[in-house]
Every structure is written in C-alpha cells, then in structure tokens.
Scaffold this motif. Sequence first.
Motif, PDB file in Angstrom:
ATOM      1  N   MET A 164      -4.345  23.111  -3.762  1.00  0.00           N
ATOM      2  CA  MET A 164      -4.203  24.491  -3.386  1.00  0.00           C
ATOM      3  C   MET A 164      -4.847  25.354  -4.465  1.00  0.00           C
ATOM      4  N   ASN A 165      -5.551  26.345  -4.051  1.00  0.00           N
ATOM      5  CA  ASN A 165      -6.176  27.278  -4.989  1.00  0.00           C
ATOM      6  C   ASN A 165      -5.423  28.595  -4.982  1.00  0.00           C
ATOM      7  N   PHE A 166      -5.300  29.187  -6.151  1.00  0.00           N
ATOM      8  CA  PHE A 166      -4.785  30.544  -6.249  1.00  0.00           C
ATOM      9  C   PHE A 166      -5.283  31.167  -7.531  1.00  0.00           C
ATOM     10  N   SER A 167      -5.096  32.447  -7.616  1.00  0.00           N
ATOM     11  CA  SER A 167      -5.644  33.208  -8.726  1.00  0.00           C
ATOM     12  C   SER A 167      -4.567  33.513  -9.756  1.00  0.00           C
ATOM     13  N   VAL A 168      -4.928  33.376 -11.022  1.00  0.00           N
ATOM     14  CA  VAL A 168      -4.027  33.703 -12.123  1.00  0.00           C
ATOM     15  C   VAL A 168      -4.776  34.639 -13.058  1.00  0.00           C
ATOM     16  N   HIS A 169      -4.114  35.695 -13.481  1.00  0.00           N
ATOM     17  CA  HIS A 169      -4.757  36.663 -14.371  1.00  0.00           C
ATOM     18  C   HIS A 169      -4.125  36.587 -15.757  1.00  0.00           C
ATOM     19  N   PHE A 170      -4.983  36.467 -16.786  1.00  0.00           N
ATOM     20  CA  PHE A 170      -4.532  36.386 -18.170  1.00  0.00           C
ATOM     21  C   PHE A 170      -5.084  37.574 -18.948  1.00  0.00           C
ATOM     22  N   ASP A 171      -4.370  37.948 -19.987  1.00  0.00           N
ATOM     23  CA  ASP A 171      -4.870  39.003 -20.863  1.00  0.00           C
ATOM     24  C   ASP A 171      -6.029  38.436 -21.692  1.00  0.00           C
ATOM     25  N   ALA A 172      -6.797  39.315 -22.301  1.00  0.00           N
ATOM     26  CA  ALA A 172      -8.011  38.915 -23.031  1.00  0.00           C
ATOM     27  C   ALA A 172      -7.707  37.944 -24.179  1.00  0.00           C
ATOM     28  N   GLN A 173      -6.616  38.174 -24.876  1.00  0.00           N
ATOM     29  CA  GLN A 173      -6.281  37.298 -26.002  1.00  0.00           C
ATOM     30  C   GLN A 173      -5.990  35.865 -25.515  1.00  0.00           C
ATOM     31  N   THR A 174      -5.270  35.748 -24.423  1.00  0.00           N
ATOM     32  CA  THR A 174      -4.969  34.422 -23.875  1.00  0.00           C
ATOM     33  C   THR A 174      -6.236  33.726 -23.397  1.00  0.00           C
ATOM     34  N   VAL A 175      -7.132  34.475 -22.761  1.00  0.00           N
ATOM     35  CA  VAL A 175      -8.408  33.900 -22.309  1.00  0.00           C
ATOM     36  C   VAL A 175      -9.213  33.395 -23.503  1.00  0.00           C
ATOM     37  N   ALA A 176      -9.243  34.153 -24.579  1.00  0.00           N
ATOM     38  CA  ALA A 176      -9.981  33.732 -25.770  1.00  0.00           C
ATOM     39  C   ALA A 176      -9.375  32.460 -26.358  1.00  0.00           C
ATOM     40  N   ARG A 177      -8.047  32.397 -26.423  1.00  0.00           N
ATOM     41  CA  ARG A 177      -7.385  31.200 -26.946  1.00  0.00           C
ATOM     42  C   ARG A 177      -7.625  29.998 -26.048  1.00  0.00           C
ATOM     43  N   LEU A 178      -7.606  30.234 -24.731  1.00  0.00           N
ATOM     44  CA  LEU A 178      -7.858  29.153 -23.779  1.00  0.00           C
ATOM     45  C   LEU A 178      -9.299  28.655 -23.904  1.00  0.00           C
ATOM     46  N   SER A 179     -10.234  29.560 -24.061  1.00  0.00           N
ATOM     47  CA  SER A 179     -11.641  29.173 -24.234  1.00  0.00           C
ATOM     48  C   SER A 179     -11.828  28.339 -25.495  1.00  0.00           C
ATOM     49  N   ALA A 180     -11.146  28.710 -26.557  1.00  0.00           N
ATOM     50  CA  ALA A 180     -11.224  27.932 -27.801  1.00  0.00           C
ATOM     51  C   ALA A 180     -10.634  26.541 -27.590  1.00  0.00           C
ATOM     52  N   ALA A 181      -9.556  26.452 -26.820  1.00  0.00           N
ATOM     53  CA  ALA A 181      -8.938  25.150 -26.545  1.00  0.00           C
ATOM     54  C   ALA A 181      -9.880  24.271 -25.720  1.00  0.00           C
ATOM     55  N   GLU A 238     -13.134  24.259 -25.786  1.00  0.00           N
ATOM     56  CA  GLU A 238     -14.140  23.731 -26.714  1.00  0.00           C
ATOM     57  C   GLU A 238     -13.559  22.636 -27.606  1.00  0.00           C
ATOM     58  N   ARG A 239     -12.325  22.834 -28.040  1.00  0.00           N
ATOM     59  CA  ARG A 239     -11.700  21.905 -28.975  1.00  0.00           C
ATOM     60  C   ARG A 239     -11.343  20.571 -28.321  1.00  0.00           C
ATOM     61  N   VAL A 240     -10.804  20.604 -27.094  1.00  0.00           N
ATOM     62  CA  VAL A 240     -10.311  19.360 -26.493  1.00  0.00           C
ATOM     63  C   VAL A 240     -11.219  18.792 -25.414  1.00  0.00           C
ATOM     64  N   GLY A 241     -12.189  19.550 -24.973  1.00  0.00           N
ATOM     65  CA  GLY A 241     -13.149  19.040 -24.002  1.00  0.00           C
ATOM     66  C   GLY A 241     -12.635  18.938 -22.576  1.00  0.00           C
ATOM     67  N   LEU A 242     -11.609  19.693 -22.250  1.00  0.00           N
ATOM     68  CA  LEU A 242     -11.102  19.746 -20.880  1.00  0.00           C
ATOM     69  C   LEU A 242     -11.506  21.079 -20.264  1.00  0.00           C
ATOM     70  N   THR A 243     -11.464  21.162 -18.950  1.00  0.00           N
ATOM     71  CA  THR A 243     -11.755  22.442 -18.304  1.00  0.00           C
ATOM     72  C   THR A 243     -10.541  23.363 -18.414  1.00  0.00           C
ATOM     73  N   ARG A 244     -10.791  24.658 -18.230  1.00  0.00           N
ATOM     74  CA  ARG A 244      -9.678  25.616 -18.235  1.00  0.00           C
ATOM     75  C   ARG A 244      -8.651  25.242 -17.172  1.00  0.00           C
ATOM     76  N   ASN A 245      -9.144  24.924 -15.977  1.00  0.00           N
ATOM     77  CA  ASN A 245      -8.220  24.574 -14.894  1.00  0.00           C
ATOM     78  C   ASN A 245      -7.361  23.367 -15.252  1.00  0.00           C
ATOM     79  N   ARG A 246      -7.968  22.353 -15.857  1.00  0.00           N
ATOM     80  CA  ARG A 246      -7.214  21.150 -16.211  1.00  0.00           C
ATOM     81  C   ARG A 246      -6.142  21.477 -17.248  1.00  0.00           C
ATOM     82  N   ILE A 247      -6.460  22.311 -18.230  1.00  0.00           N
ATOM     83  CA  ILE A 247      -5.471  22.701 -19.238  1.00  0.00           C
ATOM     84  C   ILE A 247      -4.324  23.457 -18.579  1.00  0.00           C
ATOM     85  N   ILE A 248      -4.644  24.373 -17.681  1.00  0.00           N
ATOM     86  CA  ILE A 248      -3.611  25.157 -17.001  1.00  0.00           C
ATOM     87  C   ILE A 248      -2.742  24.259 -16.134  1.00  0.00           C
ATOM     88  N   VAL A 249      -3.367  23.334 -15.392  1.00  0.00           N
ATOM     89  CA  VAL A 249      -2.604  22.409 -14.551  1.00  0.00           C
ATOM     90  C   VAL A 249      -1.647  21.585 -15.409  1.00  0.00           C
TER      91      VAL A 249
END
Length: 81
Positions: free
Chosen positions: A1-18, A20-31
């Motif tokens: 199932m697909n749905f939309s989640v909205h994050f603040d800019a700081q969380t997006v930046a931290r997620l983007s850094a993660a 790069e660090r762990v080599g997983l996609t954003r979606n996989r980290i969120i799941v």
Amino acid sequence: MNFSVHFDAQTVARLSAAVERVGLTRNRIIVRAVQEWLVKNEAEEWPEDLRDHWRNPAPELSAGPVEFEPWRPAADVSPTR
C-alpha cells in the motif's frame, strides 16, 4: 500500500544522511522504523489485571490501583533532538 508522509526539513536532512550512511532507501528505513515501533508497542491483548479493572463497576473498592503507565500508548513521539 502506498501513502504519503510529510516530514519537517530537519527530519528529511537526517533521513538523507542515514540513507548515505547505511545504503538503504528512504522508504526501506521508514518501513523498518514503523515495523520496529509496532513490535515494541503493539499489544496482542490487554493484560488480565487491566481487563479485570475495567470490568469492576466500582474500581475504588478494588484491592488496589492498576498500574496503567506501562500500557500508555507510545504516541508521544516528539523529537528528542
């Protein structure tokens, strides 16, 4: 199932850094984060003492108070940073 989640800019930046660090996609980290949260916070059934407490029409007459703090929802997910 697909749905939309909205994050603040700081969380997006931290997620983007993660990402790069762990080599997983954003979606996989969120799941994974949601799955881990559910494992920790999803109760299959109310504990017996809590069910008994709610069956009692006069809880002030029971032997003692029921500890409810361990069963408080973990919905208080405010950022710690």
